[in-house]
Design an enzyme around this catalytic site. Structure first.
Site, PDB file in Angstrom:
ATOM      1  N   ASP A 282      20.013   2.383  -9.212  1.00  0.00           N
ATOM      2  CA  ASP A 282      21.296   3.083  -9.326  1.00  0.00           C
ATOM      3  C   ASP A 282      21.902   2.818 -10.708  1.00  0.00           C
ATOM      4  O   ASP A 282      22.440   3.726 -11.348  1.00  0.00           O
ATOM      5  CB  ASP A 282      22.245   2.609  -8.217  1.00  0.00           C
ATOM      6  CG  ASP A 282      21.590   2.728  -6.850  1.00  0.00           C
ATOM      7  OD1 ASP A 282      21.264   3.844  -6.443  1.00  0.00           O
ATOM      8  OD2 ASP A 282      21.369   1.678  -6.212  1.00  0.00           O
TER       9      ASP A 282
ATOM     10  N   ALA B  10       0.822  -1.218   0.000  1.00  0.00           N
ATOM     11  CA  ALA B  10       0.000   0.000   0.000  1.00  0.00           C
ATOM     12  C   ALA B  10       0.855   1.267   0.000  1.00  0.00           C
ATOM     13  O   ALA B  10       0.318   2.383   0.044  1.00  0.00           O
ATOM     14  CB  ALA B  10      -0.939  -0.003   1.211  1.00  0.00           C
ATOM     15  N   GLY B  11       2.170   1.123  -0.042  1.00  0.00           N
ATOM     16  CA  GLY B  11       3.050   2.291  -0.048  1.00  0.00           C
ATOM     17  C   GLY B  11       3.206   2.876  -1.443  1.00  0.00           C
ATOM     18  O   GLY B  11       2.548   2.444  -2.399  1.00  0.00           O
TER      19      GLY B  11
ATOM     20  N   ASN C   4      14.921  -0.241   2.368  1.00  0.00           N
ATOM     21  CA  ASN C   4      16.244   0.096   2.900  1.00  0.00           C
ATOM     22  C   ASN C   4      16.372  -0.175   4.393  1.00  0.00           C
ATOM     23  O   ASN C   4      15.382  -0.110   5.108  1.00  0.00           O
ATOM     24  CB  ASN C   4      16.522   1.585   2.627  1.00  0.00           C
ATOM     25  CG  ASN C   4      16.913   1.782   1.181  1.00  0.00           C
ATOM     26  OD1 ASN C   4      17.672   1.009   0.624  1.00  0.00           O
ATOM     27  ND2 ASN C   4      16.373   2.824   0.573  1.00  0.00           N
TER      28      ASN C   4
ATOM     29  N   ASN D 293      14.604  -3.114  11.465  1.00  0.00           N
ATOM     30  CA  ASN D 293      14.527  -3.919  10.247  1.00  0.00           C
ATOM     31  C   ASN D 293      14.747  -5.402  10.528  1.00  0.00           C
ATOM     32  O   ASN D 293      14.180  -6.251   9.849  1.00  0.00           O
ATOM     33  CB  ASN D 293      15.486  -3.378   9.192  1.00  0.00           C
ATOM     34  CG  ASN D 293      14.887  -2.161   8.524  1.00  0.00           C
ATOM     35  OD1 ASN D 293      13.902  -2.285   7.805  1.00  0.00           O
ATOM     36  ND2 ASN D 293      15.413  -0.980   8.810  1.00  0.00           N
TER      37      ASN D 293
ATOM     38  N   HIS E 137      23.741  -0.253  -1.727  1.00  0.00           N
ATOM     39  CA  HIS E 137      22.772   0.760  -2.155  1.00  0.00           C
ATOM     40  C   HIS E 137      22.770   1.862  -1.092  1.00  0.00           C
ATOM     41  O   HIS E 137      21.918   1.904  -0.216  1.00  0.00           O
ATOM     42  CB  HIS E 137      21.379   0.175  -2.326  1.00  0.00           C
ATOM     43  CG  HIS E 137      20.336   1.245  -2.550  1.00  0.00           C
ATOM     44  ND1 HIS E 137      20.313   2.026  -3.678  1.00  0.00           N
ATOM     45  CD2 HIS E 137      19.327   1.687  -1.772  1.00  0.00           C
ATOM     46  CE1 HIS E 137      19.322   2.899  -3.583  1.00  0.00           C
ATOM     47  NE2 HIS E 137      18.717   2.717  -2.426  1.00  0.00           N
TER      48      HIS E 137
ATOM     49  N   VAL F  53      13.828  -4.422  -1.704  1.00  0.00           N
ATOM     50  CA  VAL F  53      13.868  -3.011  -2.118  1.00  0.00           C
ATOM     51  C   VAL F  53      13.980  -2.112  -0.887  1.00  0.00           C
ATOM     52  O   VAL F  53      14.645  -1.084  -0.894  1.00  0.00           O
ATOM     53  CB  VAL F  53      12.607  -2.664  -2.939  1.00  0.00           C
ATOM     54  CG1 VAL F  53      12.550  -1.172  -3.267  1.00  0.00           C
ATOM     55  CG2 VAL F  53      12.551  -3.495  -4.223  1.00  0.00           C
TER      56      VAL F  53
HETATM   57  P1  NAX Z   1       6.180   3.979   1.856  1.00  0.00           P
HETATM   58  O1  NAX Z   1       6.403   4.437   3.264  1.00  0.00           O
HETATM   59  O2  NAX Z   1       5.302   4.773   0.954  1.00  0.00           O
HETATM   60  O3  NAX Z   1       5.596   2.495   1.883  1.00  0.00           O
HETATM   61  C1  NAX Z   1       6.103   1.500   2.696  1.00  0.00           C
HETATM   62  C2  NAX Z   1       4.947   0.565   3.021  1.00  0.00           C
HETATM   63  O4  NAX Z   1       5.485  -0.538   3.745  1.00  0.00           O
HETATM   64  C3  NAX Z   1       3.872   1.191   3.903  1.00  0.00           C
HETATM   65  O5  NAX Z   1       2.606   1.033   3.276  1.00  0.00           O
HETATM   66  C4  NAX Z   1       3.968   0.399   5.202  1.00  0.00           C
HETATM   67  O6  NAX Z   1       2.698   0.217   5.816  1.00  0.00           O
HETATM   68  C5  NAX Z   1       4.539  -0.919   4.711  1.00  0.00           C
HETATM   69  N1  NAX Z   1       5.199  -1.727   5.738  1.00  0.00           N
HETATM   70  C6  NAX Z   1       5.970  -1.310   6.774  1.00  0.00           C
HETATM   71  N2  NAX Z   1       6.365  -2.356   7.509  1.00  0.00           N
HETATM   72  C7  NAX Z   1       5.861  -3.464   6.925  1.00  0.00           C
HETATM   73  C8  NAX Z   1       5.920  -4.849   7.224  1.00  0.00           C
HETATM   74  N3  NAX Z   1       6.564  -5.295   8.312  1.00  0.00           N
HETATM   75  N4  NAX Z   1       5.290  -5.712   6.405  1.00  0.00           N
HETATM   76  C9  NAX Z   1       4.615  -5.272   5.330  1.00  0.00           C
HETATM   77  N5  NAX Z   1       4.503  -3.967   5.010  1.00  0.00           N
HETATM   78  C10 NAX Z   1       5.130  -3.074   5.789  1.00  0.00           C
HETATM   79  O7  NAX Z   1       7.636   3.791   1.235  1.00  0.00           O
HETATM   80  P2  NAX Z   1       8.054   3.667  -0.319  1.00  0.00           P
HETATM   81  O8  NAX Z   1       8.284   4.999  -0.880  1.00  0.00           O
HETATM   82  O9  NAX Z   1       7.117   2.749  -0.992  1.00  0.00           O
HETATM   83  O10 NAX Z   1       9.491   2.978  -0.155  1.00  0.00           O
HETATM   84  C11 NAX Z   1       9.600   1.655   0.311  1.00  0.00           C
HETATM   85  C12 NAX Z   1      11.052   1.331   0.624  1.00  0.00           C
HETATM   86  O11 NAX Z   1      11.858   1.381  -0.544  1.00  0.00           O
HETATM   87  C13 NAX Z   1      11.723   2.277   1.615  1.00  0.00           C
HETATM   88  O12 NAX Z   1      12.443   1.487   2.558  1.00  0.00           O
HETATM   89  C14 NAX Z   1      12.687   3.050   0.757  1.00  0.00           C
HETATM   90  O13 NAX Z   1      13.789   3.529   1.501  1.00  0.00           O
HETATM   91  C15 NAX Z   1      13.085   2.016  -0.237  1.00  0.00           C
HETATM   92  N6  NAX Z   1      13.706   2.462  -1.488  1.00  0.00           N
HETATM   93  C16 NAX Z   1      14.690   1.700  -2.010  1.00  0.00           C
HETATM   94  C17 NAX Z   1      15.304   1.991  -3.216  1.00  0.00           C
HETATM   95  C18 NAX Z   1      16.372   1.120  -3.780  1.00  0.00           C
HETATM   96  O14 NAX Z   1      16.913   1.496  -4.826  1.00  0.00           O
HETATM   97  N7  NAX Z   1      16.739  -0.024  -3.198  1.00  0.00           N
HETATM   98  C19 NAX Z   1      14.925   3.213  -3.969  1.00  0.00           C
HETATM   99  C20 NAX Z   1      13.590   3.745  -3.606  1.00  0.00           C
HETATM  100  C21 NAX Z   1      13.252   3.684  -2.135  1.00  0.00           C
HETATM  101  O15 NAX Z   1      13.872   4.760  -1.488  1.00  0.00           O
END
Ligand code: NAX
Length: 327
Positions: A159, A13-14, A131, A105, A187, A129
């Site tokens: 990246d 849902a994020g 972080n 985490n 990353h 994905v």
């Molecule tokens: P959002 O905060 O919009 O969405 C994250 C979602 O994860 C929320 O809906 C939350 O309810 C849910 N969530 C949290 N804990 C959970 C769990 N234990 N089980 C299931 N769902 C859970 O973040 P968004 O912009 O979608 O980014 C998601 C992640 O991607 C972040 O950690 C962000 O740092 C990381 N990214 C990684 C990138 C990469 O290149 N590896 C780039 C993009 C992004 O920054």
């Protein structure tokens, strides 16, 4: 037709989830002939939002979409999964201590690793994905002793794609003209986007590499800090580009890289002096659903220093989570 592929997406849902689900459902991940079943994992407060997204998926009447199911329990969500996108995490927030970040985490990726171990399909492929992606992937892998560690990967494809886009602009070519770009390491801001072996239309980029002011002062920091620049411009972090890179990563992993290489964070086997047992980005090809680290590349002194620095950061993260009992 082939049997449907079960795909679990956490954090569905994020922001990234919202961009990712529609690409997967539309056939961008596995092609127009492969039906997909989506299994969305969220935390209880976000279940209602996930239900709204499921309504929109339903309304899209995608020919390649089988079913959509929503879970707040990891064991149920990963049951029978062939592919898992681990997007939901606890990313670093301002003022957060490193130890708090890693322990939060550990509380997510440890149990998710166990749930994958318990119920995922034999051919499970995992892309982390969320972080800190590389270390989160290591935590999940260490809680899944029955799944080969090579099935746990972390995303450095965004990246990699950012590096292609920067080089294409500099060289005045299209991204499809470029080959042999590598992102090494973590990353994080220590990542090393490497143009040493890059080619444009098959020719080495000698003149561009000789422009050290551009390579070291512009290209590398632009790629490494692009996430922050996006937040600055959009007021929100990269979402569609991150989802697109996640699609590219899993697409190439499953269907192959056919002749070319890309960047993927995989379990190090010690190649290029990167310590074994960390999940680090390498130049990789994929064949028959298995990543292979490209071997035999010459590493110059500058690259050596950058690769070692990023690997050292990953070793430090590993030691921290090990000392906390998270792996
Ligand atoms: P959002 O905060 O919009 O969405 C994250 C979602 O994860 C929320 O809906 C939350 O309810 C849910 N969530 C949290 N804990 C959970 C769990 N234990 N089980 C299931 N769902 C859970 O973040 P968004 O912009 O979608 O980014 C998601 C992640 O991607 C972040 O950690 C962000 O740092 C990381 N990214 C990684 C990138 C990469 O290149 N590896 C780039 C993009 C992004 O920054």
């Amino acid at each position: 037709a082939n049997a449907p592929v079960n795909i679990t997406i956490t954090g569905a849902a994020g922001n990234i989830g919202y961009a990712l689900l529609f690409r997967i459902a539309s056939g961008a991940l596995l092609g127009p002939d492969q039906r997909v079943n989506l299994r969305l994992l969220e935390i209880p407060p976000a279940i209602k939002a996930a239900e709204g997204t499921a309504m929109e998926l339903f309304d899209s009447a995608f020919p390649t979409l089988g079913s959509v199911d929503i879970f707040d329990d990891a064991k149920a969500a990963f049951e029978g999964a062939n592919i898992a996108f681990l997007v939901g995490s606890m990313p670093r927030k301002a003022g957060m201590e490193r130890a708090d970040l890693l322990s939060a985490n550990g509380g997510i990726f440890g149990p998710q690793g166990e749930a994958l171990n318990a119920g995922a399909a034999d051919d499970i492929k995992v892309l982390v994905v969320g972080n800190p992606a590389n270390t989160n992937a290591l935590i999940a892998a260490s809680h899944a002793p029955d799944i080969p560690a090579s099935r746990f990967t972390a995303m450095t494809r965004l990246d990699h794609n950012r590096a292609l886009a920067q080089l294409a602009t500099k060289a005045g070519c299209h991204v499809t003209d470029i080959d042999k770009v590598t992102v090494w390491g973590n990353h994080s801001s220590t990542q090393y986007p490497d143009l040493t072996h890059a080619t444009v239309k098959g020719a080495p980029v000698t003149d561009i590499l000789a422009d050290r002011a551009w390579v070291e002062g512009d290209f590398i920091p632009t790629v490494a800090k692009r996430g922050a620049a996006i937040i600055d411009a959009r007021g929100a972090s990269s979402a569609a580009s991150a989802a697109s890179a996640a699609i590219d990563h899993v697409h190439d992993w499953v269907l192959g890289t056919s002749g070319s290489w890309t960047s993927s964070s995989v379990m190090s086997d010690g190649s290029y002096g990167v310590p074994e047992g960390i999940i680090s980005s390498f130049p990789c090809t994929s064949e028959n659903g298995e990543w292979k680290i490209v071997q035999g590349l010459e590493i110059d002194d500058f690259s050596r220093g950058r690769i070692d620095a990023s690997a050292a950061e990953l070793v430090e993260e590993k030691n921290t989570v090990a000392s906390m009992g998270l792996i």
